[in-house]
Motif scaffolding. Structure first.
Motif, PDB file in Angstrom:
ATOM      1  N   GLY A   1     -19.303 -17.873  53.903  1.00  0.00           N
ATOM      2  CA  GLY A   1     -20.192 -17.193  55.027  1.00  0.00           C
ATOM      3  C   GLY A   1     -19.004 -16.404  56.092  1.00  0.00           C
ATOM      4  N   CYS A   2     -19.781 -16.102  57.231  1.00  0.00           N
ATOM      5  CA  CYS A   2     -18.869 -15.682  58.495  1.00  0.00           C
ATOM      6  C   CYS A   2     -18.879 -16.528  59.242  1.00  0.00           C
ATOM      7  N   GLU A   3     -17.922 -16.534  60.060  1.00  0.00           N
ATOM      8  CA  GLU A   3     -17.471 -17.368  61.388  1.00  0.00           C
ATOM      9  C   GLU A   3     -18.541 -16.711  62.434  1.00  0.00           C
ATOM     10  N   VAL A   4     -19.230 -17.824  63.202  1.00  0.00           N
ATOM     11  CA  VAL A   4     -19.874 -17.216  64.187  1.00  0.00           C
ATOM     12  C   VAL A   4     -19.394 -18.121  65.576  1.00  0.00           C
TER      13      VAL A   4
ATOM     14  N   ASP B   1      -5.150 -13.657  64.616  1.00  0.00           N
ATOM     15  CA  ASP B   1      -6.438 -14.237  63.691  1.00  0.00           C
ATOM     16  C   ASP B   1      -7.633 -14.439  64.458  1.00  0.00           C
ATOM     17  N   GLY B   2      -8.890 -13.712  64.106  1.00  0.00           N
ATOM     18  CA  GLY B   2      -9.964 -13.685  64.690  1.00  0.00           C
ATOM     19  C   GLY B   2     -11.009 -14.050  63.706  1.00  0.00           C
ATOM     20  N   PRO B   3     -12.478 -13.825  64.319  1.00  0.00           N
ATOM     21  CA  PRO B   3     -13.420 -14.165  63.465  1.00  0.00           C
ATOM     22  C   PRO B   3     -13.463 -12.955  62.123  1.00  0.00           C
ATOM     23  N   ALA B   4     -14.000 -13.722  60.917  1.00  0.00           N
ATOM     24  CA  ALA B   4     -13.794 -13.038  59.955  1.00  0.00           C
ATOM     25  C   ALA B   4     -14.995 -13.553  58.930  1.00  0.00           C
ATOM     26  N   CYS B   5     -15.002 -12.963  57.740  1.00  0.00           N
ATOM     27  CA  CYS B   5     -15.902 -13.416  56.827  1.00  0.00           C
ATOM     28  C   CYS B   5     -15.299 -13.827  55.405  1.00  0.00           C
ATOM     29  N   GLY B   6     -15.675 -15.015  54.954  1.00  0.00           N
ATOM     30  CA  GLY B   6     -14.914 -15.587  53.722  1.00  0.00           C
ATOM     31  C   GLY B   6     -15.967 -15.904  52.678  1.00  0.00           C
ATOM     32  N   PRO B   7     -15.727 -16.487  51.577  1.00  0.00           N
ATOM     33  CA  PRO B   7     -16.666 -16.799  50.454  1.00  0.00           C
ATOM     34  C   PRO B   7     -17.824 -17.835  50.927  1.00  0.00           C
TER      35      PRO B   7
END
Length: 234
Positions: free
Chosen positions: A231-234, A223-229
């Motif tokens: 926005g994206c994880e920073v 499980d790592g950084p990803a984009c969702g509804p």
């Protein structure tokens, strides 16, 4: 997928419904995995044919109308049958008690030819004016689908499959079949009557989809950084 169909050989809607269902099955992508089982149903089990009586007169007597009205009813059915490619010939149809015919279909099932027997008998009655009250005629039709005439004649004379017909009719009572054709899909859904091909297609798709095992959600291995509804994880 299993589809059980209760119908009578001399039911005009049954032959039309058979064709409509078959047209839906032809376009169904999983048709080779559909088992169709024909079940016996006698619309008039106590019917006794009268030699020389026409199908128009027989129907009129059953409905309590004039022979002219009986002919009018049959003309209507013939017009409907043409829509699915069937040319009903009521002028030569012989009023029939179908108990023997249903027994022949059970014999054919024993040899893996139930579908062929059902089609042959309905065509013989509606399209070719065959007398299905006669064992000799039924034995002849049996040979046309690859069965042995002597075996067929003996089985019909002895009532070998009479109880099989009665059991089908008993099952129909248990599931409250009031009219035919009556289609049961996977012992779960029922369709009554000669419904449009489109409806049969919808039911086939629905039952098939529900019969397929649900795919389990994939197991998360990382499980790592990803984009969702949002926005994206920073």
């Amino acid at each position: 997928m299993k589809v059980e169909i209760w119908s009578d050989i001399v039911c005009p809607f049954c032959y039309i419904g058979k064709r409509r269902f078959e047209h839906a099955l032809e376009k169904f992508p999983h048709a080779d995995q559909v088992e169709v089982v024909w079940r016996s149903f006698e619309l008039t089990p106590d019917f006794r044919p009268i030699p020389g009586e026409s199908i128009h007169e027989s129907l009129a007597k059953k409905k309590g109308v004039s022979a002219a009205e009986g002919r009018k009813m049959n003309d209507y059915m013939a017009t409907m049958a043409k829509e699915v490619g069937l040319d009903y010939d009521f002028e030569h149809a012989v009023p029939t008690n179908t108990f023997l015919g249903h027994q022949l279909i059970h014999l054919a099932a024993k040899h893996g030819k139930q579908a062929e027997a059902k089609e042959r008998l309905m065509a013989a009655y509606y399209l070719q004016g065959e007398n299905l009250n006669e064992i000799d005629t039924l034995a002849k039709l049996a040979t046309e689908i690859g069965l042995d005439a002597e075996e067929a004649g003996t089985a019909l004379a002895n009532g070998t499959y009479a109880e099989a017909v009665r059991y089908d009719e008993y099952q129909a009572q248990q599931i409250n079949v009031r009219g035919v054709p009556f289609f049961v899909f996977e012992d779960k859904y029922a369709v009554s009557g000669a419904q449009p091909t489109e409806l049969f297609a919808e039911v086939l798709d629905k039952v098939w989809d529900e019969s397929q095992p649900a795919k389990p959600a994939p197991v998360m291995l990382a499980d790592g950084p990803a984009c969702g509804p949002d926005g994206c994880e920073v």
